[in-house]
Write a protein that holds these residues in place. Sequence first.
Motif, PDB file in Angstrom:
ATOM      1  N   ASN A  86       1.234  -0.820  -0.035  1.00 30.22           N
ATOM      2  CA  ASN A  86      -0.202  -0.454   0.503  1.00 30.22           C
ATOM      3  C   ASN A  86       1.258   1.341   0.288  1.00 30.22           C
ATOM      4  OD1 ASN A  86      -2.663  -1.132   0.232  1.00 30.22           O
ATOM      5  ND2 ASN A  86      -2.601  -1.160   2.313  1.00 30.22           N
ATOM      6  N   GLN A  87       2.681   1.032   0.375  1.00 29.29           N
ATOM      7  CA  GLN A  87       3.611   2.262   0.318  1.00 29.29           C
ATOM      8  C   GLN A  87       2.894   3.334  -1.016  1.00 29.29           C
ATOM      9  OE1 GLN A  87       6.832   1.425   2.409  1.00 29.29           O
ATOM     10  NE2 GLN A  87       6.160   0.404   4.196  1.00 29.29           N
ATOM     11  N   ALA A  88       3.537   2.831  -2.057  1.00 32.28           N
ATOM     12  CA  ALA A  88       3.781   3.562  -3.713  1.00 32.28           C
ATOM     13  C   ALA A  88       2.144   3.992  -3.631  1.00 32.28           C
ATOM     14  CB  ALA A  88       4.249   2.691  -4.541  1.00 32.28           C
ATOM     15  N   LYS A  89       0.565   3.941  -3.343  1.00 35.73           N
ATOM     16  CA  LYS A  89       0.084   3.955  -4.235  1.00 35.73           C
ATOM     17  C   LYS A  89      -0.102   5.334  -3.069  1.00 35.73           C
ATOM     18  CE  LYS A  89      -3.194   0.263  -2.529  1.00 35.73           C
ATOM     19  NZ  LYS A  89      -3.777  -1.017  -3.451  1.00 35.73           N
ATOM     20  N   THR A  90       0.166   5.446  -1.968  1.00 41.46           N
ATOM     21  CA  THR A  90      -0.396   6.213  -0.908  1.00 41.46           C
ATOM     22  C   THR A  90       0.660   7.126  -1.155  1.00 41.46           C
ATOM     23  OG1 THR A  90      -1.156   4.773   1.042  1.00 41.46           O
ATOM     24  CG2 THR A  90      -0.778   6.543   1.414  1.00 41.46           C
ATOM     25  N   ARG A  91       1.977   7.100  -1.520  1.00 44.63           N
ATOM     26  CA  ARG A  91       2.322   8.094  -1.759  1.00 44.63           C
ATOM     27  C   ARG A  91       2.240   8.998  -2.652  1.00 44.63           C
ATOM     28  NH1 ARG A  91       7.067   5.537  -1.140  1.00 44.63           N
ATOM     29  NH2 ARG A  91       7.960   6.473   0.357  1.00 44.63           N
ATOM     30  N   GLN A  92       1.674   7.963  -4.183  1.00 39.91           N
ATOM     31  CA  GLN A  92       0.823   8.457  -5.448  1.00 39.91           C
ATOM     32  C   GLN A  92       0.041   9.469  -4.630  1.00 39.91           C
ATOM     33  OE1 GLN A  92       0.086   5.749  -8.324  1.00 39.91           O
ATOM     34  NE2 GLN A  92       0.782   7.386  -9.891  1.00 39.91           N
ATOM     35  N   ALA A  93      -0.573   9.240  -3.836  1.00 40.05           N
ATOM     36  CA  ALA A  93      -2.991   9.689  -4.239  1.00 40.05           C
ATOM     37  C   ALA A  93      -1.719  11.136  -3.749  1.00 40.05           C
ATOM     38  CB  ALA A  93      -3.724   9.053  -2.860  1.00 40.05           C
ATOM     39  N   PRO A  94      -3.268  12.308  -4.181  1.00 41.40           N
ATOM     40  CA  PRO A  94      -2.932  13.198  -3.402  1.00 41.40           C
ATOM     41  C   PRO A  94      -3.103  13.569  -2.257  1.00 41.40           C
ATOM     42  CG  PRO A  94      -3.837  13.512  -5.717  1.00 41.40           C
ATOM     43  CD  PRO A  94      -3.873  12.311  -5.042  1.00 41.40           C
ATOM     44  N   VAL A  95      -4.386  12.609  -1.527  1.00 41.92           N
ATOM     45  CA  VAL A  95      -5.007  12.527   0.074  1.00 41.92           C
ATOM     46  C   VAL A  95      -4.891  11.682   0.106  1.00 41.92           C
ATOM     47  CG1 VAL A  95      -6.534  13.490   1.737  1.00 41.92           C
ATOM     48  CG2 VAL A  95      -6.220  14.603  -0.795  1.00 41.92           C
ATOM     49  N   ALA A  96      -4.690  11.245   1.310  1.00 42.32           N
ATOM     50  CA  ALA A  96      -4.819   9.761   2.465  1.00 42.32           C
ATOM     51  C   ALA A  96      -5.892  10.296   3.800  1.00 42.32           C
ATOM     52  CB  ALA A  96      -3.292   9.284   2.714  1.00 42.32           C
ATOM     53  N   VAL A  97      -6.796   9.945   3.489  1.00 44.37           N
ATOM     54  CA  VAL A  97      -7.323  10.441   4.392  1.00 44.37           C
ATOM     55  C   VAL A  97      -7.290   8.388   5.669  1.00 44.37           C
ATOM     56  CG1 VAL A  97      -9.636  10.606   5.874  1.00 44.37           C
ATOM     57  CG2 VAL A  97      -9.286  11.299   3.612  1.00 44.37           C
ATOM     58  N   ILE A  98      -7.215   9.177   6.978  1.00 34.56           N
ATOM     59  CA  ILE A  98      -6.995   8.626   8.308  1.00 34.56           C
ATOM     60  C   ILE A  98      -8.372   8.228   8.287  1.00 34.56           C
ATOM     61  CG2 ILE A  98      -6.213   7.917  10.579  1.00 34.56           C
ATOM     62  CD1 ILE A  98      -3.350   9.269   9.277  1.00 34.56           C
ATOM     63  N   VAL A  99      -8.928   7.441   9.033  1.00 38.54           N
ATOM     64  CA  VAL A  99      -9.748   7.543   9.629  1.00 38.54           C
ATOM     65  C   VAL A  99      -9.888   6.608  10.480  1.00 38.54           C
ATOM     66  CG1 VAL A  99     -12.805   6.814   9.220  1.00 38.54           C
ATOM     67  CG2 VAL A  99     -11.678   7.592   7.068  1.00 38.54           C
ATOM     68  N   ALA A 100     -10.597   7.375  11.923  1.00 41.09           N
ATOM     69  CA  ALA A 100     -10.416   6.995  13.285  1.00 41.09           C
ATOM     70  C   ALA A 100     -11.711   7.092  14.369  1.00 41.09           C
ATOM     71  CB  ALA A 100      -8.801   7.600  13.876  1.00 41.09           C
ATOM     72  N   TYR A 101     -11.955   6.396  14.901  1.00 38.12           N
ATOM     73  CA  TYR A 101     -12.554   6.518  16.083  1.00 38.12           C
ATOM     74  C   TYR A 101     -12.305   7.095  17.957  1.00 38.12           C
ATOM     75  CZ  TYR A 101     -12.055   1.791  16.599  1.00 38.12           C
ATOM     76  OH  TYR A 101     -11.419   0.916  17.486  1.00 38.12           O
ATOM     77  N   ASP A 102     -13.536   8.108  17.887  1.00 43.04           N
ATOM     78  CA  ASP A 102     -13.215   8.115  19.489  1.00 43.04           C
ATOM     79  C   ASP A 102     -13.827   7.196  20.250  1.00 43.04           C
ATOM     80  OD1 ASP A 102     -12.688   9.756  21.291  1.00 43.04           O
ATOM     81  OD2 ASP A 102     -13.436  11.436  21.212  1.00 43.04           O
ATOM     82  N   VAL A 103     -13.030   6.616  21.268  1.00 43.27           N
ATOM     83  CA  VAL A 103     -14.139   5.514  21.897  1.00 43.27           C
ATOM     84  C   VAL A 103     -14.811   6.658  23.078  1.00 43.27           C
ATOM     85  CG1 VAL A 103     -13.571   3.943  24.116  1.00 43.27           C
ATOM     86  CG2 VAL A 103     -12.143   3.778  21.567  1.00 43.27           C
TER      87      VAL A 103
END
Length: 208
Positions: A86-103
Amino acid sequence: MEAAVAYDNSYDRSQPVTDQVLAQLFTEARTRNAWSDRPVSEDIIRQLYELTKFGPTQANTTPARFVFVTSDAGKERLIPLMAEGNQAKTRQAPVAVIVAYDVNFHDTMHKLFPHAPGAKDWFPEREGRREAALKNSSLQAGYLISAARALGLDVGPMTGIDFAGLKQEFFPEGDVEVNMVINLGYGTDENLFGRSPRLSFEEAARIV
C-alpha cells in the motif's frame, strides 16, 4: 442555542436519481490503485467532510475522526506505517485520509443529541463504546467514499496498516483508535484489476 436549520424540500426525494449518478457512485465506480497528479484542493476536502457529516449514525454519535494527509511531511509519517503493498499508491495519491474513531464519543452527546440530556449515560462501559464507535465510524467511512465519488473523486480504501503505529503517530492523546486509510484523488487505469464478482441477491439476501 443554534438557530434551526432550514431544509430545501422542494424536490421530490421519492424519485430515484439518474442512472449517471448511480453509475458514478456504484455500478461503474472502481477502487483505484494509481493516481494522476491532479491536486485535490482544501476547498474540496472541506466540502467532502461537510457532506460526510450528514450520514446517519447511532444516536448521532458520529465517532469518526479524520486526518487528511496531503503534505510531503505528513506522507513521510504515514507511509512507513502502511503495508508494503500500500505504500507506493499512498505516496502517489494526492490525499490519504486516516479514518479513526473516538472511544469517548459520548462526551459530545450533549451537543449532538440535545433532545436526550441523559444520552451520555447510555454508553457507560468502554468496551461497549469501542464497539459502537468502530461500527459507526465504519458507516461514516462508507459515507465519505460515496461523498467523494459524488464530488468526482476516486477512492482506494485500505486496512493493510499498522493500527497501533498510526494511533501513536497521529492520535497520541485521547482514546482514539484507527479504523482504516482511504486514498483520495483522481485515479488512473494503471494497475486497475478487472471487476471482481459479487454475490447475487439470492446468495446474500432474502425477503421475509
